[in-house]
Design a protein around this motif. Structure first.
Motif, PDB file in Angstrom:
ATOM      1  N   ASN A 288      42.379  52.181  36.963  1.00  0.00           N
ATOM      2  CA  ASN A 288      41.210  52.349  36.096  1.00  0.00           C
ATOM      3  C   ASN A 288      41.107  51.180  35.122  1.00  0.00           C
ATOM      4  N   TYR A 289      42.215  50.853  34.503  1.00  0.00           N
ATOM      5  CA  TYR A 289      42.264  49.745  33.529  1.00  0.00           C
ATOM      6  C   TYR A 289      41.854  48.435  34.190  1.00  0.00           C
ATOM      7  N   ARG A 290      42.349  48.168  35.383  1.00  0.00           N
ATOM      8  CA  ARG A 290      42.057  46.903  36.060  1.00  0.00           C
ATOM      9  C   ARG A 290      40.570  46.792  36.398  1.00  0.00           C
ATOM     10  N   ILE A 291      39.990  47.855  36.914  1.00  0.00           N
ATOM     11  CA  ILE A 291      38.580  47.824  37.302  1.00  0.00           C
ATOM     12  C   ILE A 291      37.683  47.593  36.089  1.00  0.00           C
ATOM     13  N   LEU A 292      37.962  48.324  35.006  1.00  0.00           N
ATOM     14  CA  LEU A 292      37.107  48.209  33.823  1.00  0.00           C
ATOM     15  C   LEU A 292      37.231  46.828  33.173  1.00  0.00           C
ATOM     16  N   CYS A 293      38.450  46.322  33.070  1.00  0.00           N
ATOM     17  CA  CYS A 293      38.636  45.015  32.440  1.00  0.00           C
ATOM     18  C   CYS A 293      37.988  43.914  33.267  1.00  0.00           C
ATOM     19  N   TYR A 294      38.176  43.955  34.564  1.00  0.00           N
ATOM     20  CA  TYR A 294      37.567  42.934  35.421  1.00  0.00           C
ATOM     21  C   TYR A 294      36.046  42.987  35.304  1.00  0.00           C
ATOM     22  N   THR A 295      35.498  44.179  35.331  1.00  0.00           N
ATOM     23  CA  THR A 295      34.049  44.316  35.235  1.00  0.00           C
ATOM     24  C   THR A 295      33.539  43.825  33.887  1.00  0.00           C
ATOM     25  N   ALA A 296      34.297  44.063  32.823  1.00  0.00           N
ATOM     26  CA  ALA A 296      33.894  43.589  31.500  1.00  0.00           C
ATOM     27  C   ALA A 296      33.812  42.070  31.474  1.00  0.00           C
ATOM     28  N   GLU A 315      30.600  29.453  36.454  1.00  0.00           N
ATOM     29  CA  GLU A 315      31.255  29.526  37.761  1.00  0.00           C
ATOM     30  C   GLU A 315      32.728  29.140  37.655  1.00  0.00           C
ATOM     31  N   TYR A 316      33.007  28.155  36.805  1.00  0.00           N
ATOM     32  CA  TYR A 316      34.410  27.764  36.617  1.00  0.00           C
ATOM     33  C   TYR A 316      35.221  28.938  36.070  1.00  0.00           C
ATOM     34  N   TYR A 317      34.698  29.601  35.035  1.00  0.00           N
ATOM     35  CA  TYR A 317      35.479  30.676  34.428  1.00  0.00           C
ATOM     36  C   TYR A 317      35.475  31.928  35.286  1.00  0.00           C
ATOM     37  N   LEU A 318      34.428  32.084  36.106  1.00  0.00           N
ATOM     38  CA  LEU A 318      34.453  33.183  37.064  1.00  0.00           C
ATOM     39  C   LEU A 318      35.620  33.021  38.031  1.00  0.00           C
ATOM     40  N   ASN A 319      35.864  31.784  38.431  1.00  0.00           N
ATOM     41  CA  ASN A 319      37.014  31.529  39.299  1.00  0.00           C
ATOM     42  C   ASN A 319      38.330  31.788  38.569  1.00  0.00           C
ATOM     43  N   GLN A 320      38.368  31.487  37.264  1.00  0.00           N
ATOM     44  CA  GLN A 320      39.571  31.778  36.488  1.00  0.00           C
ATOM     45  C   GLN A 320      39.862  33.275  36.470  1.00  0.00           C
ATOM     46  N   VAL A 321      38.827  34.067  36.304  1.00  0.00           N
ATOM     47  CA  VAL A 321      38.996  35.520  36.312  1.00  0.00           C
ATOM     48  C   VAL A 321      39.407  36.006  37.697  1.00  0.00           C
ATOM     49  N   ASP A 322      38.776  35.451  38.729  1.00  0.00           N
ATOM     50  CA  ASP A 322      39.071  35.882  40.097  1.00  0.00           C
ATOM     51  C   ASP A 322      40.500  35.575  40.511  1.00  0.00           C
ATOM     52  N   THR A 323      41.074  34.510  39.975  1.00  0.00           N
ATOM     53  CA  THR A 323      42.411  34.097  40.393  1.00  0.00           C
ATOM     54  C   THR A 323      43.505  34.564  39.438  1.00  0.00           C
ATOM     55  N   CYS A 324      43.158  35.324  38.399  1.00  0.00           N
ATOM     56  CA  CYS A 324      44.191  35.804  37.476  1.00  0.00           C
ATOM     57  C   CYS A 324      44.978  36.943  38.119  1.00  0.00           C
ATOM     58  N   TYR A 325      46.078  37.277  37.506  1.00  0.00           N
ATOM     59  CA  TYR A 325      47.007  38.245  38.105  1.00  0.00           C
ATOM     60  C   TYR A 325      46.388  39.629  38.237  1.00  0.00           C
ATOM     61  N   ILE A 326      45.643  40.043  37.228  1.00  0.00           N
ATOM     62  CA  ILE A 326      45.101  41.401  37.240  1.00  0.00           C
ATOM     63  C   ILE A 326      44.099  41.590  38.377  1.00  0.00           C
ATOM     64  N   ALA A 327      43.480  40.486  38.827  1.00  0.00           N
ATOM     65  CA  ALA A 327      42.492  40.584  39.892  1.00  0.00           C
ATOM     66  C   ALA A 327      43.097  40.401  41.277  1.00  0.00           C
ATOM     67  N   THR A 328      44.228  39.751  41.382  1.00  0.00           N
ATOM     68  CA  THR A 328      44.764  39.396  42.703  1.00  0.00           C
ATOM     69  C   THR A 328      45.990  40.189  43.108  1.00  0.00           C
ATOM     70  N   SER A 329      46.650  40.857  42.168  1.00  0.00           N
ATOM     71  CA  SER A 329      47.895  41.545  42.502  1.00  0.00           C
ATOM     72  C   SER A 329      47.629  42.770  43.367  1.00  0.00           C
ATOM     73  N   ASP A 330      48.359  42.871  44.461  1.00  0.00           N
ATOM     74  CA  ASP A 330      48.282  44.032  45.353  1.00  0.00           C
ATOM     75  C   ASP A 330      49.467  44.978  45.176  1.00  0.00           C
ATOM     76  N   HIS A 331      50.350  44.664  44.247  1.00  0.00           N
ATOM     77  CA  HIS A 331      51.581  45.454  44.120  1.00  0.00           C
ATOM     78  C   HIS A 331      51.271  46.884  43.682  1.00  0.00           C
ATOM     79  N   LEU A 332      50.242  47.054  42.894  1.00  0.00           N
ATOM     80  CA  LEU A 332      49.884  48.402  42.436  1.00  0.00           C
ATOM     81  C   LEU A 332      49.501  49.291  43.616  1.00  0.00           C
ATOM     82  N   ASN A 333      48.780  48.727  44.562  1.00  0.00           N
ATOM     83  CA  ASN A 333      48.391  49.497  45.742  1.00  0.00           C
ATOM     84  C   ASN A 333      49.599  49.864  46.589  1.00  0.00           C
ATOM     85  N   SER A 334      50.520  48.923  46.740  1.00  0.00           N
ATOM     86  CA  SER A 334      51.715  49.224  47.540  1.00  0.00           C
ATOM     87  C   SER A 334      52.581  50.280  46.873  1.00  0.00           C
ATOM     88  N   MET A 335      52.649  50.267  45.535  1.00  0.00           N
ATOM     89  CA  MET A 335      53.390  51.301  44.821  1.00  0.00           C
ATOM     90  C   MET A 335      52.759  52.674  45.056  1.00  0.00           C
TER      91      MET A 335
END
Length: 797
Positions: A288-296, A315-335
């Motif tokens: 929930n936290y990840r979705i809301l923060c990314y959307t914000a 566009e530059y900063y959009l890429n910064q957001v897209d490549t940050c840890y909170i947007a790219t980490s899949d570990h939460l799903n595997s847990m």
């Protein structure tokens, strides 16, 4: 619904400070818009030259050929319109940056259903507890599988880094030539991005540690369950491997395939199961936290683009957001997937549908959608009012005094019952206020978020009890039963206790069972580790001592066959009455001692115990004054009562409510207030202190009744009623203060104590496992067991 309100409604209350400061980002965008609108003078030649050189360096030839009118809108063209048409955005991109991605920002935002937060105007404002519930409320299509497609959606729409318009150095170079307000905006974006990433990593690491502990606990439990012999004390039965194999081959519908052979292992199994459920809930909250923060972040960038029209920087900063840890980490799903697999295999007999229905938090228990409960509550309370009014009128008629000579005692008994029922009705208002203030009372009281009563359901249950009592009360006095009407009291008590203890699911059995167990924990205070719900419920009972005293009255009346009650049942002159009045305070004193034993902190636990000791002494002195009388005991009692009232009032304001905070922005209050209006706190402070001295009414009843001769039993009932009102007000701010404490520590999940504590950190080759210290202090017995694969171990079960 506006996203800002949606974010405020759906965020985890305890983590509110760690979410994106969306309001601050919007304020920064408005500041940019204001700077653009106020800029009326032409640019200086030096700044114009800098912009041209920077644009030539980055290859933005359109700027060279366009003149001043084609410069970035934030510099040359004042504009107050924050909502640009799609063609304006496209034009902006073509003017500023010639790259394939800039002109598609609007389509990028709405391309992925995991990112587009389409707010519904009919949203009720309740707090989502899982990512699935959040997605449902935001019209996000997330599959029912464990692994949501959040990160997959980002990867699908994110192009390679090489396709970005500008590099970091180029972005900084252009940013230095833009408005100071824009620089402040991106600085704030950077701070928020660092904050949410750090918090996300911290919570994910914490949950990962808990998951590893649960894995080890489950492995140890499986080894113990499948071992050939469990060696322990002689009174515990042992099982052969054939018997264990037989247990595992039992079909679903009979005994569970993983049911342990003895009570100790069953207790361990329950703890591990609860730990899995709580950890899975925590992972959902983090999703929930990840979705809301990314959307914000996305929405803030979109607002910036519409205002400043610098698509290359966006566009530059959009890429910064897209490549940050909170947007790219899949570990939460595997847990989450690991927990689901473990729960389905071990606790759902291999049925995934059964396991997932138990793991997921039910989204149906919201504060909306319960019109049926509201309607039934209104009908029941509406019918109760006239019946109570008529019964009181009939009970006080002069003709009834001869027909029912014990009507005064009956009124006292009914009054004690209605005090409890009124307290329940008022508590539903407490729940409603906590919910609307985003105070997580479910977490504070350790209520299962998958099965609980909201305010309207609690009101419905309380209204049912109140209606039943009103009917019996009306029958007792308004139907002119000449003799034996006291039987109605026993009928009422039987019906109320039957409704409370009857294990039928149609009357919210799980919630009633939670309250029954909580009352049992208070009754056996000292044998269990004291949690918030234990001492909170003990404090509630301290405000219902009038009802405790009526138990003695009812027993005396029955023993004397309801005759000569005025002479034989004046319980105010009985020492046993003082013992009943002291009982709730004794429970709280024992709890304070137990908390001191568990924590070793003399303050505040022993100081709190001193407060309840002073109340016990005051009750004993009041009874002594009633029985012995004279001119000696009354001043002693009054002095003790004054000291006790001052002590308890200060404790309420300073400790329970946490007011008078140093350097608070609200005078005499706290810096953080969950209820909107500060004057409510000031009024409640005054009311609490006044009602702490309500015992003064018993010293001079004539003065407080404005010269009328009011019976002392009526004064006692009025004092008890005012104490219920005081406790009702106290509840608001006591739970609020606890919630603020949880927010300060970012506590939104419970770390369930596990049955085994590994000494060497290796679950498969552990040399020893000793009792968890927290479990050991609860007074639960420890059993020494040996597993052939792990050696000697001790488990607190």
């Amino acid at each position: 619904m506006k996203f800002g309100k949606y974010l405020d409604a759906e965020q985890v209350p305890e983590w509110a400070k760690m979410y994106v400061d969306y309001v601050g980002l919007k304020r920064a965008v408005k500041s940019i818009a204001g700077a653009i609108a106020n800029q009326k003078l032409p640019l200086s030649s030096e700044r114009m030259s800098l912009i041209r050189r920077t644009s030539e360096y980055l290859g933005y030839s359109s700027i060279q050929n366009s003149g001043l009118s084609q410069l970035p809108k934030s510099i040359s063209a004042p504009s107050t319109d924050l909502h640009l048409a799609p063609e304006e955005t496209t034009s902006c991109c073509s003017d500023i940056a010639e790259c394939s991605g800039c002109g598609h920002f609007g389509r990028i935002v709405s391309a992925s259903p995991q990112i587009a937060m389409n707010m519904s105007a009919g949203n009720s404002g309740r707090v989502a507890t899982t990512s699935m519930e959040l997605a449902h409320g935001a019209n996000i299509k997330i599959p029912m599988s464990a692994q949501d497609t959040f990160t997959e959606g980002i990867r699908m729409r994110r192009g390679p880094v090489a396709n970005n318009c500008i590099s970091a150095a180029e972005f900084k170079m252009v940013l230095n030539s833009r408005l100071p307000q824009e620089q402040e905006f991106f600085e704030l974006m950077e701070q928020e991005l660092v904050k949410v990433n750090a918090f996300f990593k911290q919570k994910q690491a914490l949950f990962d540690t808990r998951l590893e502990k649960i894995r080890r606990q489950q492995q140890m439990y499986d080894e113990m369950l499948s071992s050939e012999v469990n060696i322990g004390l002689p009174r515990y039965q042992t099982f052969s491997s054939a018997r264990i194999h037989g247990l595992r081959q039992t079909k679903v519908g009979r005994r569970s395939t993983n049911s342990p052979p003895n009570a100790q292992l069953r207790a361990a199994r329950t703890k591990i199961k609860h730990a899995i459920l709580e950890l899975y809930r925590g992972i959902d909250l983090l999703k929930n936290y990840r979705i809301l923060c990314y959307t914000a972040f996305i929405k803030a960038l979109k607002k910036y683009q519409k205002t400043a029209r610098w698509c290359a920087g966006t566009e530059y900063y959009l890429n910064q957001v897209d490549t940050c840890y909170i947007a790219t980490s899949d570990h939460l799903n595997s847990m989450a997937f690991d927990l689901e697999s473990m729960f389905v295999a071990k606790y759902a007999d291999g049925s995934r549908s059964k396991g997932m229905s138990r793991l997921r938090v039910n989204a149906a228990n919201s504060t909306s959608g319960h019109q049926g409960s509201i309607f039934r509550s209104g009908v029941l309370l509406g019918l109760s009012g006239p019946m109570i009014t008529r019964a009181i009128y009939e009970a006080n008629l002069l003709s009834n005094e001869d027909r029912v000579p014990y009507h005064q005692q009956l009124l006292q008994i009914y009054g004690s019952i209605f005090l409890v029922l009124l307290f329940l009705l008022l508590f539903s208002l407490n729940i409603l206020a906590w919910t609307r203030a985003h105070i997580n009372y479910r977490f504070i009281f350790e209520i299962d978020p998958r099965d609980y009563l909201n305010a309207w359901q609690f009101l419905e249950l309380s209204s049912l009890f109140f209606f039943v009592a009103s009917v019996v009360f009306w029958v007792n006095f308004a139907l002119h039963i000449d003799h034996g009407s006291y039987i109605c009291v026993y009928v009422l008590l039987g019906v109320l206790l039957g409704l409370f203890f009857l294990p039928i699911k149609t009357v919210y059995w799980t919630s009633r069972w939670w309250l029954i167990r909580s009352l049992g924990r208070v009754l056996f205070s000292g044998f269990f580790r004291v949690e918030f719900r234990d001492f909170f419920l003990g404090d509630e009972l301290c405000s219902l001592t009038y009802t405790f005293s009526m138990v003695l009255m009812l027993g005396c009346a029955g023993n004397n066959h309801w005759s000569n009650l005025n002479e034989t049942c004046d319980t105010t002159h009985w020492w046993s009455n003082a013992a009943l009045l002291m009982m709730p305070n004794v429970f709280r004193l024992v709890q304070c001692i137990r908390r001191f034993y568990d924590s070793g902190d003399a303050f505040p636990h022993l100081a709190n115990g001193a407060k309840y000791s002073s109340t016990i002494i005051t009750i004993w002195l009041a009874t002594t004054n009633q029985i012995v009388g004279g001119s000696v005991w009354k001043p002693i009692w009054v002095t003790s009562a004054i000291i006790n009232s001052c002590f308890t009032s200060l404790w309420d304001l300073l400790m329970d409510w946490g007011l008078f905070e140093d350097r608070s922005k609200h005078r005499f209050l706290r810096s953080e207030l969950k209820f909107d209006r500060a004057f409510v706190y000031y009024m409640s402070m005054v009311l609490d202190v006044i009602l702490r001295f309500v015992w003064i009414m018993q010293i001079s009843p004539t003065f407080f009744s404005f010269g009328h001769n009011v019976h002392r039993t009526t004064i006692s009932f009025i004092a008890a009623l005012l104490e219920v009102v005081r406790r009702f007000v106290w509840n608001f701010f006591r739970v609020e203060n606890e919630h603020i404490s949880n927010c300060g520590n970012f506590r939104a999940t419970i770390d369930i104590p596990l049955p085994f504590n590994f000494a060497d950190g290796n679950s498969s080759d552990a040399a020893s496992v000793h009792t968890d210290s927290e479990n050991e202090r609860t007074g639960v017995s420890a059993l020494a067991l040996v597993s052939p694969n792990t050696g000697a171990l001790t488990t607190g079960l």
